[in-house]
Design an enzyme around this catalytic site. Structure first.
Site, PDB file in Angstrom:
ATOM      1  N   HIS A  66       0.815  -1.129   0.100  1.00 21.23           N
ATOM      2  CA  HIS A  66       0.083  -0.022  -0.023  1.00 21.23           C
ATOM      3  C   HIS A  66       0.828   1.345  -0.072  1.00 21.23           C
ATOM      4  O   HIS A  66       1.576   1.507   0.884  1.00 21.23           O
ATOM      5  CB  HIS A  66      -0.867   0.118   1.260  1.00 21.23           C
ATOM      6  N   ARG A  67       0.799   2.208  -1.089  1.00 25.19           N
ATOM      7  CA  ARG A  67       1.587   3.298  -1.348  1.00 25.19           C
ATOM      8  C   ARG A  67       3.049   2.949  -1.056  1.00 25.19           C
ATOM      9  O   ARG A  67       3.761   3.827  -0.634  1.00 25.19           O
ATOM     10  CB  ARG A  67       0.990   4.572  -0.336  1.00 25.19           C
ATOM     11  N   GLU A  76       1.148  -0.189  -4.926  1.00 25.99           N
ATOM     12  CA  GLU A  76       0.327   0.646  -5.205  1.00 25.99           C
ATOM     13  C   GLU A  76       0.674   2.200  -5.368  1.00 25.99           C
ATOM     14  O   GLU A  76       1.470   2.621  -4.243  1.00 25.99           O
ATOM     15  CB  GLU A  76      -1.083   0.566  -4.037  1.00 25.99           C
ATOM     16  N   ASP A 122      -0.845   6.212  -6.347  1.00 25.78           N
ATOM     17  CA  ASP A 122      -1.836   7.049  -6.650  1.00 25.78           C
ATOM     18  C   ASP A 122      -1.591   8.344  -7.607  1.00 25.78           C
ATOM     19  O   ASP A 122      -0.457   8.850  -7.374  1.00 25.78           O
ATOM     20  CB  ASP A 122      -2.515   7.735  -5.409  1.00 25.78           C
ATOM     21  N   HIS A 153      -0.699  10.728  -2.577  1.00 25.67           N
ATOM     22  CA  HIS A 153      -2.026  10.401  -2.167  1.00 25.67           C
ATOM     23  C   HIS A 153      -2.946  11.330  -1.566  1.00 25.67           C
ATOM     24  O   HIS A 153      -4.350  11.477  -1.918  1.00 25.67           O
ATOM     25  CB  HIS A 153      -1.788   9.348  -0.920  1.00 25.67           C
ATOM     26  N   GLU A 186      -3.692   3.682  -9.004  1.00 25.64           N
ATOM     27  CA  GLU A 186      -5.162   4.160  -8.378  1.00 25.64           C
ATOM     28  C   GLU A 186      -5.561   5.884  -9.243  1.00 25.64           C
ATOM     29  O   GLU A 186      -4.360   6.535  -8.743  1.00 25.64           O
ATOM     30  CB  GLU A 186      -5.244   4.279  -7.053  1.00 25.64           C
ATOM     31  N   LYS A 246      -6.702   8.580  -8.202  1.00 25.87           N
ATOM     32  CA  LYS A 246      -7.110   9.365  -7.195  1.00 25.87           C
ATOM     33  C   LYS A 246      -7.763  10.610  -7.184  1.00 25.87           C
ATOM     34  O   LYS A 246      -7.303  11.608  -7.861  1.00 25.87           O
ATOM     35  CB  LYS A 246      -5.580   9.682  -6.327  1.00 25.87           C
ATOM     36  N   ASP A 271       0.018  -2.348   4.450  1.00 23.37           N
ATOM     37  CA  ASP A 271       1.333  -1.248   4.452  1.00 23.37           C
ATOM     38  C   ASP A 271       2.537  -2.101   4.875  1.00 23.37           C
ATOM     39  O   ASP A 271       3.590  -1.664   5.125  1.00 23.37           O
ATOM     40  CB  ASP A 271       0.941  -0.553   5.678  1.00 23.37           C
TER      41      ASP A 271
END
Length: 408
Positions: A48-49, A75, A77, A90, A157, A159, A281
């Site tokens: 995640h990120r 991932e 954004d 993000h 993503e 965003k 994460d």
């Protein structure tokens, strides 16, 4: 006691090196990732990120850490600068994760999309996490592509696309550049996602060869059948998902991905339910769980046993309010002075000096002000940091050793 920023800087520099051992093995191949829903050996891992629990989110350092920890995808954004350039970030503003308040003090609260690409390049997106990451820039899409390898791709993503008009066409144009993206598309290592169904459809119409997944609550069967006509899957919050939804979604021919799963117990529970992808994460911890290794090899008995995130009355109040309960579940005393409790958006609570927890001992670590005692330590903050709807907390020693991970 050393300054908190100094301690965090040292801690996370050490933590980065120490935890690399968690995720060096490869957890999943592309062929597994693209098998029939529910038929994989184990869920796909998405960082995640990047690897947001152990490095600054949405940075090259975080992407590389997720890759090195064994994530199948990391991932990112995408948003558009005011002059139409794609950047990876993000938040809606730069206030939380950059030094925008220092560089552009009168614009600190302005939309991140109101800055030009050149202005964005002047911001430091790493120091908020710790000094070891000072100078990490806000990355471009090309920066992310250069981090990938034959076993780690990218989940992109869209965003808040309403804040970046035309981002779908810009992304399609960028992914059409064969130099950076042809190999990833050929290996099915690019997935595009969004909470915004109209934006995701617009991108899909431009590049139908790239799988897309919609983020949101699991709808009824009729809506799932409609989604299956153009999407590969659905991404949903594991905390609000009905376990029966897994079979319903997969029966519709869709994959079911869950976010953001940050405790070992939740990782094991989601795996047992048969979800297709877990977004976390802590990709190294999930890789260890999947491979049967100890996910927290440096655990020393200090655990979070309870989080009081939504107490009666104000979340932060003198002598009371929100707190985290640390427990020594081990067999030996542990000095928890200087321990750091970190949530998913890098709010941190610390323990002051002089706190020795004997086996079975407990310590309440409060956010707000109060009188310190042997059983209570107060951080003297004036605003709440614990998320009342659920969050995760990691525990680190003053030297940066990662000893516990808890979700509520």
């Amino acid at each position: 006691m050393r300054n908190l920023d100094t301690r965090i800087s040292a801690a996370f520099g050490i933590c980065l090196a120490a935890t690399l051992a968690l995720g060096t093995a490869v957890p999943a191949a592309a062929a597994e990732r693209n098998g029939p829903p529910g038929q994989q050996d184990h869920p796909t891992i998405i960082g995640h990120r990047g690897s947001g629990g152990l490095s600054p989110e949405s940075t090259v350092a975080g992407f590389a850490q997720a890759r090195d920890f064994g994530a199948d995808l990391f991932e990112v954004d995408v948003q558009l600068s005011s002059d139409g350039e794609i950047f990876l970030f993000h938040d809606a503003t730069g206030a939380r994760t950059t030094n925008v308040a220092e560089v552009f003090p009168e614009r600190a609260g302005d939309p991140i999309t109101s800055f030009t690409a050149a202005e964005l390049r002047t911001l430091d997106a790493g120091s908020y996490f710790g000094g070891a990451f000072a100078g990490e820039p806000i990355p471009t899409l090309r920066d992310a592509a250069l981090v990938t390898n034959p076993r780690t791709g990218i989940n992109i993503e869209l965003k808040s696309p309403e804040n970046s008009p035309g981002v779908e066409a810009k992304l399609a144009e960028a992914l059409g550049e064969k130099r950076y993206w042809q190999r990833l598309i050929a290996r099915d290592q690019i997935v595009v996602s969004s909470f915004d169904e109209a934006s995701l459809r617009a991108f899909h119409d431009l590049m139908p060869q790239i799988p897309v997944v919609l983020i949101g609550a699991v709808p009824d069967d009729a809506a799932l059948a409609a989604l299956a006509e153009w999407t590969e899957g659905l991404v949903t919050n594991y905390r609000t998902m009905d376990p029966a939804d897994v079979a319903r979604v997969q029966a519709a021919g869709l994959t079911l991905d869950v976010y953001t799963v940050n405790s070992v117990d939740a990782m094991q529970e989601m795996t047992a339910l048969g979800v297709d992808t877990i977004i976390t994460d802590f990709p190294g911890v999930l890789a260890a769980v999947q491979q049967g290794r100890n996910p927290l090899p440096d655990a020393n008995g200090i655990e979070i046993s309870t989080v009081m995130a939504d107490p009666p009355g104000n979340d932060v109040q003198p002598e009371n309010g929100e707190y985290v309960l640390l427990t020594n579940a081990g067999n030996t005393p542990v000095d928890v002075s200087g321990y750091v409790l970190q949530d998913a958006v890098i709010n941190r609570l610390t323990v002051g000096s002089g706190y020795l927890l004997n086996p079975g001992g407990e310590l309440r670590v409060y956010t707000g002000p109060g009188t310190n005692t042997a059983e209570r330590y107060y951080n003297n903050r004036t605003t709440a940091v614990l998320n009342n709807t659920g969050d995760s907390l990691a525990v680190f020693t003053p030297g940066g050793t990662f000893v516990d991970l808890y979700a509520y």
